[in-house]
Design a protein around this motif. Structure first.
Motif: not given
Length: 739
Positions: A658-679
């Motif tokens: 992404h070319a611009g800024a990313i100010d906030v990450l809103v993520s689920d905690v439990v997901m397949p593959g990578m967990s929310g804290p890992a993301v």
């Protein structure tokens, strides 16, 4: 009585007397034999000596022809009446005689010895200068043996008296030095055997062999005393250990049908009924009816096969749960074919069985909780989408639209489903909580007015709150839910009116106090009790009272989750809850919460303002498409630039490209593959300074906000209201300048 069985003193006396008697007998026989065999030689020698003496004394009388002197010489024989002597001159005429009246001697003259059975006669010459001047005839009467025996008897009597006296003195000495010490030693041994007092010692009189035996006997007593003391100490320790372990001995003599308990009936039966006698049948009669036949079958099988047995039995008790015993033992045949015995230990396992039941109950409730938590997590994703889109649909309809009411009902049903899911999560201890240090008295006081209105006028509410109650750490809203559920449950248990008592107190539990509660740790607890005077519960109901969906109410009047929620909330707070009840005597629920050393924290005011708008960029990562779409639409409606990702890898790609800024990450905690804290960690590495908001349908030890490993991260529980999502993102952005 045989000689070997007589006392040693009498044996010695008899032996001495026998030896003395036989000695006297052989001495008497020896004297008689000696007399018989030596009489003639002794008599001859005696007469020869006497003849020589008389001849020597009579030589002068014959030479001077002095018969008077010769007669005087012969009168010396007056002291020996058995002797007779006659002196003849050379012509054979009697010169002198004793006694008088001897006859002349006719020649020839010669030396002669004549023996008969009763006398001995010697004829000897009387010489003067080698020539015979006369002759001497000396005769000795030999008395018969029967006349000599009294003389020997007297001699033997004197000897016997002497020997008897010596034997008596010797017997006394032997008795004093041998028999009496041995008797005292035997008396001491008998006294010790009778009284079992091994501290007694035998008296030592001398240093001889008996003294050595006495010393060895006393040393043996000292050894036995030490062993008895050690055995007594070991026995006491064994008894103490058996008592502490709830064990007692049992023995069954199969042939005599004697069932005994080693004098430990009090430890075995305690407050249960006791057998009417010592038979197996009497013991079986006091057991629970269902246990009698299996117990008898197991015991008889062990007796039949000479094997071992382990029998579980129960002893009914008035007004209480039966006591549980385990009879463990084995069979053994007694020596000489005298019969068969079963013996072993009776172990009181009542407490252990109770702990096992509690553990099984705890494991069962834990399993149910995990199942409920897993289901509630999936429901929360669905409910988030349902409530969010229902709100959007309702907001897009005109007030007069007939569909608006339908959407409103959908929204109400979703909210009720969300409340039910929240209860399941509370029971499963996977509900989002905001614990703080609180004073239970303050929380109870804050709810007092509302509780009085809730229970109605026919039920009295009393408070018994202890002063200076210890603080504890718990979510205040959840505690209020616990208290509300307990009071409502108490109100329903008093349909005809009654009394509810809410009390608090401080209590310290040591290791012995928590023995019946294996999940509980010793320590200080703030205690809340809610008791009622209602109908009470029986034991089967009490055992299931905290199970979810278990209820005694009529269908449609209860979900069966109220007490289950209380259980989950209290256990999530690190506390414990249990119930005590009897039919007709009301119920009391006890809540124990660990004491907190922190100061009581003030309650946080709830935020109810409208969500703020913004123009920042938000990256939403959610594997559930409906929830992701709802979150993106909500944030977009508030003016944010929204980026969407269904997986952790996709989110990481967006963060890097992404070319611009990313100010906030809103993520689920439990997901397949990578967990929310890992993301979040990967995105934060690519976009330093990005703010983090986690979403989750449940929480456990692994995903509480403070354990997610991201400083400043915020945890948003599902299902969430769109306005709550907007306020959360705005508050995170306003907390510090974005990068």
């Amino acid at each position: 009585m045989a000689l070997r069985d007589l006392p040693v003193g009498r044996k010695l006396t008899l032996i001495i007397m026998a030896a003395t008697g036989w000695s006297l007998f052989f001495a008497a026989v020896g004297v008689v034999v000696y007399d018989i065999t030596t009489l003639r030689p002794r008599t001859r020698a005696d007469l020869a000596a006497q003849a020589a003496l008389i001849g020597m004394n009579s030589t002068a009388a014959l030479a001077f022809d002095d018969p008077a002197s010769g007669a005087e010489n012969l009168r010396t024989l007056a002291s020996r009446p058995e002797l007779a002597a006659t002196i003849y001159d050379s012509a054979g005429r009697v010169f002198a005689s004793h006694p008088e009246g001897a006859a002349p001697l006719a020649g020839p003259f010669e030396v002669r010895e004549e023996f008969t059975s009763s006398e001995l006669t010697l004829t000897r010459p009387i010489l003067s200068e080698g020539e015979p001047i006369g002759w001497l005839m000396l005769r000795a009467d030999i008395p018969p043996l029967r006349q000599r025996l009294p003389q020997y008897g007297l001699l033997v009597g004197v000897v016997m008296l002497t020997l008897g006296t010596l034997a008596w003195l010797l017997s006394r000495m032997l008795r004093r030095s041998i028999s009496d010490p041995l008797r005292r030693l035997a008396d001491t041994a008998r006294a010790i055997g009778r009284n079992r007092d091994y501290r007694v010692r035998a008296m030592k009189d001398s240093d001889d062999e008996i003294g050595e035996v006495t010393t060895a006997f006393n040393e043996m007593l000292a050894t036995i005393e030490a062993r008895e003391a050690a055995l007594r100490e070991s026995s006491l320790r064994l008894q103490d250990a058996m008592q502490a372990a709830g064990m007692a001995q049992w023995r069954w003599d199969v042939a005599r049908d004697a069932f005994s308990w080693g004098g430990e009936e009090d430890r075995v039966f305690r407050d249960a009924a006791r057998p009417r006698n010592g038979s197996l049948a009497a013991f079986l009669e006091v057991l629970e009816p269902d246990d009698r036949e299996p117990a008898e079958r197991a015991l008889r099988a062990a007796a039949r096969t000479d094997g071992s047995c382990e029998v579980d039995v129960r002893l009914p008790r008035p007004g209480a749960e039966p006591r549980s015993l385990v009879l463990r033992g084995r069979a053994e045949r007694r020596p000489e074919g005298s019969g068969l015995e079963l013996f072993g230990l009776a172990i009181d396992v009542t407490e252990r069985r109770s702990l096992e039941q509690q553990l099984l109950q705890s494991q069962k409730m834990e399993a149910i909780g995990r199942l409920a938590g897993g289901i509630a997590h999936d429901f929360n994703n669905l409910l988030t989408a349902i409530l969010g889109y229902a709100r959007f649909a309702k907001a897009g309809l005109a007030e007069e639209s007939p569909v608006r009411e339908d959407v409103h009902q959908i929204q109400l049903a979703g909210e009720r489903a969300a409340a039910l899911t929240g209860q399941l999560l509370a029971y499963a201890r996977r509900q989002m909580v905001a614990p703080r240090t609180a004073d239970l008295n303050e929380l109870v006081g804050r709810m007092q007015r509302m509780l009085r209105r809730l229970i109605g006028e026919d039920v009295a509410l009393d408070l018994a709150c202890a002063a200076e109650l210890w603080p504890t750490r718990i979510d205040s809203a959840q505690f209020e839910q616990v208290l509300l559920n307990l009071v409502v449950n108490a109100r329903d248990a008093t349909p005809s009116g009654g009394r509810i008592v809410i009390g608090t107190r401080n209590e310290t539990f040591d290791a012995s106090a928590v023995r019946n509660h294996p999940e509980m740790m010793p320590g200080d607890y703030a205690v809340l009790t809610v008791g009622d005077s209602g109908v009470g519960m029986d034991a089967p109901t009490l055992a299931r009272v905290f199970e979810p969906f278990f209820t005694t109410k009529e269908q449609g009047k209860g979900t069966g989750l109220g007490l289950a929620v209380c259980y989950g909330i209290v256990r999530q707070a690190g506390g414990h809850i249990w119930a005590a009840s009897e039919p007709g005597r009301g119920s009391t629920f006890t809540v124990l919460l660990p004491r907190s050393e922190a100061e009581v924290a003030p309650a946080d005011p709830g935020a109810s303002e409208a969500p703020g708008r913004g123009r920042e960029t938000v990256l939403v990562v959610e594997d559930e498409a409906a929830v992701r779409s709802l979150a993106a639409r909500t944030l977009a409606s508030l003016g944010y630039n929204v980026l969407e990702a269904a997986t952790g890898g996709e989110a990481l790609g967006i963060a890097r490209q992404h070319a611009g800024a990313i100010d906030v990450l809103v993520s689920d905690v439990v997901m397949p593959g990578m967990s929310g804290p890992a993301v979040a960690e990967a995105v934060a590495a690519a976009r330093p300074g990005v703010r983090i908001v986690f979403m989750s349908g449940y929480t456990d030890e692994a995903i509480e906000a403070e354990n997610l490993g991201m400083e400043g991260a915020v945890l948003l529980p599902k299902p969430f209201d769109p306005d709550v999502l907007g306020r959360t993102v705005r508050s995170v952005l306003d907390g510090a300048p974005a990068t």
